[in-house]
Design an enzyme around this catalytic site. Sequence first.
Site, PDB file in Angstrom:
ATOM      1  N   ASP A  14       0.855  -1.195   0.000  1.00 50.08           N
ATOM      2  CA  ASP A  14       0.000   0.000   0.000  1.00 50.08           C
ATOM      3  C   ASP A  14       0.891   1.245   0.000  1.00 50.08           C
ATOM      4  O   ASP A  14       2.081   1.170   0.287  1.00 50.08           O
ATOM      5  CB  ASP A  14      -0.920   0.034   1.234  1.00 50.08           C
ATOM      6  CG  ASP A  14      -1.847   1.258   1.229  1.00 50.08           C
ATOM      7  OD1 ASP A  14      -2.471   1.527   0.183  1.00 50.08           O
ATOM      8  OD2 ASP A  14      -1.932   1.962   2.254  1.00 50.08           O
ATOM      9  N   SER A  15       0.262   2.384  -0.290  1.00 49.25           N
ATOM     10  CA  SER A  15       1.001   3.648  -0.256  1.00 49.25           C
ATOM     11  C   SER A  15       1.332   4.060   1.185  1.00 49.25           C
ATOM     12  O   SER A  15       2.147   4.954   1.392  1.00 49.25           O
ATOM     13  CB  SER A  15       0.157   4.744  -0.900  1.00 49.25           C
ATOM     14  OG  SER A  15      -1.026   4.926  -0.149  1.00 49.25           O
ATOM     15  N   CYS A  77      -4.053  -1.380  -2.249  1.00 50.14           N
ATOM     16  CA  CYS A  77      -4.217   0.051  -2.450  1.00 50.14           C
ATOM     17  C   CYS A  77      -5.084   0.209  -3.699  1.00 50.14           C
ATOM     18  O   CYS A  77      -4.718  -0.291  -4.772  1.00 50.14           O
ATOM     19  CB  CYS A  77      -2.848   0.687  -2.656  1.00 50.14           C
ATOM     20  SG  CYS A  77      -2.908   2.433  -3.090  1.00 50.14           S
ATOM     21  N   GLU A 156      -3.585   8.905   7.836  1.00 52.42           N
ATOM     22  CA  GLU A 156      -2.132   8.744   8.035  1.00 52.42           C
ATOM     23  C   GLU A 156      -1.681   9.478   9.303  1.00 52.42           C
ATOM     24  O   GLU A 156      -0.757   9.055   9.982  1.00 52.42           O
ATOM     25  CB  GLU A 156      -1.356   9.278   6.826  1.00 52.42           C
ATOM     26  CG  GLU A 156      -1.464   8.405   5.583  1.00 52.42           C
ATOM     27  CD  GLU A 156      -0.603   7.144   5.628  1.00 52.42           C
ATOM     28  OE1 GLU A 156       0.439   7.147   6.291  1.00 52.42           O
ATOM     29  OE2 GLU A 156      -1.010   6.144   5.005  1.00 52.42           O
ATOM     30  N   CYS A 190     -11.121   2.856  -0.966  1.00 50.23           N
ATOM     31  CA  CYS A 190      -9.754   3.205  -0.566  1.00 50.23           C
ATOM     32  C   CYS A 190      -9.479   2.411   0.696  1.00 50.23           C
ATOM     33  O   CYS A 190     -10.308   2.392   1.614  1.00 50.23           O
ATOM     34  CB  CYS A 190      -9.654   4.708  -0.285  1.00 50.23           C
ATOM     35  SG  CYS A 190      -8.067   5.191   0.430  1.00 50.23           S
ATOM     36  N   HIS A 192      -7.625   2.949   3.089  1.00 51.21           N
ATOM     37  CA  HIS A 192      -7.524   3.737   4.326  1.00 51.21           C
ATOM     38  C   HIS A 192      -8.896   3.896   5.000  1.00 51.21           C
ATOM     39  O   HIS A 192      -8.971   4.107   6.211  1.00 51.21           O
ATOM     40  CB  HIS A 192      -6.983   5.143   4.044  1.00 51.21           C
ATOM     41  CG  HIS A 192      -5.502   5.204   3.827  1.00 51.21           C
ATOM     42  ND1 HIS A 192      -4.877   4.637   2.740  1.00 51.21           N
ATOM     43  CD2 HIS A 192      -4.510   5.776   4.561  1.00 51.21           C
ATOM     44  CE1 HIS A 192      -3.570   4.874   2.821  1.00 51.21           C
ATOM     45  NE2 HIS A 192      -3.327   5.565   3.915  1.00 51.21           N
TER      46      HIS A 192
HETATM   47  N1  DGL Z   1      -4.965   3.238   0.528  1.00 51.53           N
HETATM   48  C1  DGL Z   1      -4.819   3.741  -0.792  1.00 51.53           C
HETATM   49  C2  DGL Z   1      -6.026   3.507  -1.653  1.00 51.53           C
HETATM   50  O1  DGL Z   1      -6.668   2.552  -1.396  1.00 51.53           O
HETATM   51  C3  DGL Z   1      -4.043   4.905  -0.932  1.00 51.53           C
HETATM   52  C4  DGL Z   1      -4.494   6.220  -0.945  1.00 51.53           C
HETATM   53  C5  DGL Z   1      -3.442   7.227  -1.226  1.00 51.53           C
HETATM   54  O2  DGL Z   1      -2.269   6.966  -1.055  1.00 51.53           O
HETATM   55  O3  DGL Z   1      -3.853   8.320  -1.652  1.00 51.53           O
HETATM   56  O4  DGL Z   1      -6.328   4.195  -2.572  1.00 51.53           O
END
Ligand code: DGL
Length: 278
Positions: A14-15, A77, A156, A190, A192
Site C-alpha cells: 500500500d502507499s 491500495c 495517516e 480506498c 484507508h
Molecule cells: N490506501 C490507498 C487507496 O486505497 C491509498 C491512498 C493514497 O495513497 O492516496 O487508494
Amino acid sequence: MIASGDPRPIGVFDSGVGGLTVLSELHRRLPAEATVYLGDNARTPYGPRPADEVQRFTAEGVRWLLDQDIKLLVLACNTATARALPTVREASPVPVLGVVRPGAVTAAAATRVGHVGVIATVGTVESGAYPAAIGEADPRLVVAQQACPELVPMVEAGRLEDAATERAVRGYLDELRRQDPQIDTLLLGCTHYPLLRPMIQREAGSGVAVVDSAFTTALATEDLLDALGARAPAHGDGSAPVAHRVATTGDVAAFRAVARRLFGEALPRVEAAELARV
Ligand code: DGL
C-alpha cells in the site's frame, strides 16, 4: 510455479497504512499464512499523483516485495490497483490480486435498489475503475463516485475520531447524496477508509450497506490460494509461530502509532525499507 502447500509469505503493498486494513483481515481469515507488508509512507498519498508516477512508485514497492520471496502479491491500495494492476501483473512472476474487483462484486450484490456510491481517492475516481468493475458485475447498476482527498492524510495522521475528520466525511457523503439520493450501498474504494468505518457508517445512516474492500479482498485471497493449492502447510499442533513482517519507507515510529490501533500488541516489529528506483 507454485508448489502445493506453499510456506512462502503473501506480499501486501500500500502507499501507507491503509493496506493494514487488508493485512488485518488476512491475518483473521488466514491465520496460518505468513505475510510481508510494505507501506510507501515516504511518498503517500498516491491519490493526487499522476498515473505514471503511481505506476513507477508501485513498481518500486512491488520489486522490494518480490525480493522477499513472496508466493502471491496483494495490491492493497485502490489507487495502485486502479492505475497499475495490468502493468504489475505483466511483470510479476507471482499471481497478483487487486482490491477493486472484490469490492465491486460485493457492492453489486449488496444493493437492493440498484444505486451504488463509491468514495475513493482522486486517482481512483479519475481512473473509472469502479464504475467499470461494478458495470461488469451488473450493467444495470447506477454508480455515483465522490473523491475524498482530505481523508487519506487524516488517517495517516491518526486523526480517526476528531471533529474535522467527521466534518470532512459528512461533506463528502452529502456531495454523493446530492449526485444520487437513492444510494443504498456505499463502497469504501480506498483501503484507508475502513479505519474510519464507524464514523462513515454513522454519517451514511443505518439504511446504507457499507462495503469494505479490505474484507472482500481477504476473501478473494483465500479463494485464490485454494485455487492454486498454495495455502501454507498446516502445523500439526498449531504451535509454530507464523512469521509476519511489516516495513515502511517512511517514519517507523509514526507508522507504528497508527498500526497499533489495528493490531494492538499483536503488531509485528516495524522495519525501515529502502526502495531501489526503477
Ligand atoms: N490506501 C490507498 C487507496 O486505497 C491509498 C491512498 C493514497 O495513497 O492516496 O487508494
